[in-house]
Design an enzyme around this catalytic site. Structure first.
Site, PDB file in Angstrom:
ATOM      1  N   SER B  13      -5.110  10.115  -0.695  1.00  0.00           N
ATOM      2  CA  SER B  13      -6.291  10.416  -1.543  1.00  0.00           C
ATOM      3  C   SER B  13      -6.758  11.857  -1.061  1.00  0.00           C
ATOM      4  O   SER B  13      -6.003  12.471  -0.124  1.00  0.00           O
ATOM      5  CB  SER B  13      -7.468   9.479  -1.255  1.00  0.00           C
ATOM      6  N   CYS B  14      -7.358  12.524  -1.961  1.00  0.00           N
ATOM      7  CA  CYS B  14      -8.126  13.705  -1.680  1.00  0.00           C
ATOM      8  C   CYS B  14      -8.664  13.823  -0.163  1.00  0.00           C
ATOM      9  O   CYS B  14      -9.147  12.910  -0.121  1.00  0.00           O
ATOM     10  CB  CYS B  14      -9.244  14.068  -2.745  1.00  0.00           C
ATOM     11  N   PRO B  15      -8.369  14.952   0.419  1.00  0.00           N
ATOM     12  CA  PRO B  15      -7.404  16.127   0.056  1.00  0.00           C
ATOM     13  C   PRO B  15      -6.148  16.157   0.295  1.00  0.00           C
ATOM     14  O   PRO B  15      -5.423  17.228   0.336  1.00  0.00           O
ATOM     15  CB  PRO B  15      -8.496  17.033   0.658  1.00  0.00           C
TER      16      PRO B  15
END
Lengths: 155, 75
Positions: B13-15
């Site tokens: 997932s981000c980042p």
């Protein structure tokens, strides 16, 4: 000249630890020069051992819970550990980096960490419990950098 | 599309997809192409933003079965 970002990290709970590390590492990846000033409870995020960084459902009504939980139950012993464990499982399941990983990525990208000397003294923290890549300073030192930034955030 | 290096950021997932892209590009030469696969739908806008802000060029973005493939050419 590269853009600059400064963040003031004042919270030491699991949920509030993420924004400074995510934004700092991302900004660094985008070429920003980044400094994070850790003060008050934010200093907990500089400990070598982050296992005591927890999340509490208590006084945190916006926290999504699997089942509605009355405040009287939230205050029972062990609830904080349980909530923390569940949150960490959730983060892992969704592929969100651990705090340790994000912090390492920040350091690798040369994000500068500054610990508030006043708070270290106030809480009588032992500097040997903090990671080594930390500079100690005060508000004026931080302003020297923050005054010249494109983005400055208080978390 | 031809590429010089690839990595799979599926499930991250981000980042992380952005941070891993940055790291992967670091030891590549100018003009070389990186192929990246990700499943984080936020990566579509983030990759474009990364390219816009760093000067690397996002050559293409493909989507198939919830998986995104990006080709990024190093500045």
């Amino acid at each position: 000249m590269s853009k600059k970002m400064a963040i003031i990290a004042t919270k030491g709970t699991l949920d509030m630890a993420y924004p400074p590390f995510i934004l700092a590492s991302t900004a660094a990846a985008l070429g920003y020069e980044v400094q994070v000033f850790f003060t008050f409870y934010g200093l907990q995020l500089l400990r070598k051992d982050l296992s005591n960084v927890m999340i509490s459902p208590l006084a945190n009504p916006a926290m999504p819970m699997p089942v509605p939980m009355p405040v009287m139950v939230q205050m029972l012993p062990g609830m904080e550990s349980m909530a923390t464990m569940m949150m960490k499982q959730k983060l892992k399941k969704h592929g969100v980096a651990s705090l340790e990983e994000l912090r390492d990525l920040c350091l690798e990208a040369e994000v500068k960490f500054i610990a508030c000397q006043m708070t270290v003294d106030l809480f009588e923290f032992d500097k040997s419990e903090f990671i080594e890549n930390v500079e100690y300073g005060g508000a004026a030192m931080f302003m020297g950098f923050a005054g010249d930034t494109d983005i400055c955030l208080f978390v | 599309m031809n590429f010089d290096k690839e990595f799979d950021a599926s499930g991250l997932s981000c980042p992380l997809p952005i941070l891993k892209t940055k790291k992967a590009l670091a030891d590549m030469a100018s003009g070389q192409v990186l192929k990246l696969v990700a499943t984080d739908c936020g990566a579509v806008k983030d990759m474009q933003a990364f390219a816009d802000q760093t000067g690397n060029s996002l050559l293409s973005t493909e989507e198939a079965n919830g998986s995104y493939t990006f080709y990024m050419k190093k500045k």
